[in-house]
Structures are given as C-alpha cells and as structure tokens.
Design a protein around this motif. Structure first.
Motif, PDB file in Angstrom:
ATOM      1  N   ASP A  59       0.809  -1.215   0.000  1.00  0.00           N
ATOM      2  CA  ASP A  59       0.000   0.000   0.000  1.00  0.00           C
ATOM      3  C   ASP A  59       0.847   1.271   0.000  1.00  0.00           C
ATOM      4  O   ASP A  59       0.424   2.305  -0.516  1.00  0.00           O
ATOM      5  CB  ASP A  59      -0.923   0.019   1.228  1.00  0.00           C
ATOM      6  CG  ASP A  59      -2.073  -0.965   1.107  1.00  0.00           C
ATOM      7  OD1 ASP A  59      -2.357  -1.402  -0.032  1.00  0.00           O
ATOM      8  OD2 ASP A  59      -2.685  -1.293   2.140  1.00  0.00           O
ATOM      9  N   LYS A  60       2.048   1.208   0.577  1.00  0.00           N
ATOM     10  CA  LYS A  60       2.864   2.414   0.655  1.00  0.00           C
ATOM     11  C   LYS A  60       3.221   2.927  -0.736  1.00  0.00           C
ATOM     12  O   LYS A  60       3.334   4.143  -0.947  1.00  0.00           O
ATOM     13  CB  LYS A  60       4.131   2.161   1.466  1.00  0.00           C
ATOM     14  CG  LYS A  60       4.963   3.425   1.679  1.00  0.00           C
ATOM     15  CD  LYS A  60       6.063   3.226   2.704  1.00  0.00           C
ATOM     16  CE  LYS A  60       5.510   3.182   4.118  1.00  0.00           C
ATOM     17  NZ  LYS A  60       6.588   3.165   5.135  1.00  0.00           N
ATOM     18  N   GLU A  63       0.295   4.934  -1.893  1.00  0.00           N
ATOM     19  CA  GLU A  63       0.233   6.203  -1.166  1.00  0.00           C
ATOM     20  C   GLU A  63       1.260   7.188  -1.707  1.00  0.00           C
ATOM     21  O   GLU A  63       0.963   8.373  -1.924  1.00  0.00           O
ATOM     22  CB  GLU A  63       0.467   5.961   0.322  1.00  0.00           C
ATOM     23  CG  GLU A  63      -0.628   5.131   0.984  1.00  0.00           C
ATOM     24  CD  GLU A  63      -0.231   4.638   2.361  1.00  0.00           C
ATOM     25  OE1 GLU A  63       0.856   5.035   2.835  1.00  0.00           O
ATOM     26  OE2 GLU A  63      -0.984   3.856   2.956  1.00  0.00           O
TER      27      GLU A  63
END
Length: 248
Positions: A59-60, A63
């Motif tokens: 997920d980073k 983001e």
C-alpha cells in the motif's frame, strides 16, 4: 542494493500481479538468497506485502504514487471534466499522459458496460495502439513522432497499426481534426476517440472515450470529447498563469 530493489519492484509491471519467490528470481536474474533478502526488506518497509507464499505490491507504493505533484494536480483538475464526459456518454473515460513511447493512464471512469480493456490506472500501453497515444503524438514534437515511426511498432491485436506510413497518416489526420481514433487496436471489440489537452505548445495529456465497436459513432462522441479536453486545457493554463503571478 537500491538498484536491485527497483529491479524486483519492476517485476510487477504491467498488471501488478502476485509472484512467488522462485518467479521473482527467474524474472530478475538475482540469486535466491539475494531476492529473498530484498523481498524481506521491502515487506518490512511496506513496499511489498507477503500473502501466503507470494508477494504483491504494498500500500505504501500507492500512497507515495498518489503524492507525485504533477500527476496529482493533473488528475484533480481533470476529474470534473472526466465526470462531465462520462455523464454525456455513459462510456469509459480515460486520462493519459506520455512517458517515452508509452501512454501512462492517470485516471479512468468505468462505463455502465464492463469492457475488457488493457488500460488501468498506472498502466502503460504503446502510443501507437491507443487513441490517447495518437492524440499525444499528433501534438508533440516532430522528433518524437519520427522516433516512434523509426522503432518497431508493437502489435496488441490483429488491428494494431504496425506500418509506419499508416501511423504517420493517422497522426497527420489527428493533427488536422484535433481528434484521434483507434479501432480495436488495443483490445478486440473496443474503439476509442481521444482529444489532446494542453498547458503550453504541446499536449501534456489526452482524454478519451472507449466504446464497444458495435456502437462506436465518432460524430456523436466527438463534441463531448473535444469540449472536455478544451475545458481541461483552459483550467490548466489558468492555473499556470495564477502560479506565475504568485511567483512574481
């Protein structure tokens, strides 16, 4: 090690699939020990996630990608016009930019009918096989057009244009019309109409509508596509003027 980590992350192009360690070793050419250590570090940092025996993107990365300033600003400016274009057509709407000889899709709004499209947000397709790509080519520097024409033209479907002279003609027609067309060149059964978006002398992006081939009526779609692209261009230019005035 950073170079090797990027090699591992690049394995997940173009569709962000899941891979076992053995598959990553095969794709990267790294030793199993090195690949395992890199994957463990990337998982610890949130750049990869481990799911059972496979790895997937973390997920980073999403983001961080969403924070890239010029992409974020373009997407935010474009969304109202994309929504207007969707309301006018009820078809799938794309926003794409150029990187090298490829289109990178920044945003997409799905139409009411599910289309089997190779495009996805963050995904890449050849300029020569897409309406967005042809619109970008038609309103780019002449040197870029010649580079694309000189390189082998990829074939995604039997309808993809692989003859440089045919592509040159399509680009010239798009330049004259202000609209680019693609008929089943990226995906069977799907056609597309696209218009360039400007924030200066060359196109910085393009908007398109993708439609099932059976109901592709360019004359009906063209006004809405053109209006959305012109509106977004005006917004980008106005924003540039505001930023320029603020800096003086």
């Amino acid at each position: 090690m950073l170079d090797k980590a990027v090699v591992v992350l690049d394995c997940f192009r173009p569709d962000g699939g899941r891979f076992r360690l053995t598959e990553l070793v095969e794709r990267t050419g790294l030793s199993k020990t090195t690949a395992f250590r890199l994957c463990a570090d990337l998982v610890r940092l949130g750049l990869l996630e481990r799911e059972a025996e496979a790895y997937r993107l973390g997920d980073k990365l999403f983001e961080l990608g969403a924070l890239v300033p010029h992409r974020r600003d373009l997407r935010e400016a474009a969304l109202p016009f994309m929504q207007d274009l969707f309301e006018a057509t009820h078809e799938t709407v794309h926003l794409g930019v150029r990187e090298g000889h490829e289109v990178v899709y920044v945003e997409r709004i799905h139409g009411h009918e599910a289309l089997r499209l190779p495009s996805r947000i963050g995904g890449r397709l050849p300029l020569s096989c897409t309406g967005v790509g042809k619109a970008l080519l038609a309103f780019s520097e002449t040197t870029l057009v010649e580079e694309v024409l000189a390189a082998p033209l990829p074939r995604l479907t039997p309808h993809s244009v692989t003859d440089p002279e045919r592509l040159r003609t399509a680009v010239e027609q798009a330049r004259l019309a202000g609209l680019a067309y693609e008929e089943e060149e990226a995906a069977p059964g799907v056609s597309c109409i696209a218009a360039p978006v400007f924030d200066g002398p060359v196109a910085v992006a393009a908007l398109s509508v993708a439609v099932p081939r059976a109901r592709f009526h360019p004359a009906q779609l063209a006004p809405a596509v053109r209006t959305a692209a012109l509106g977004l261009s005006r917004t980008l230019r106005a924003g540039r003027h505001v930023r320029g005035a603020a800096g003086t």
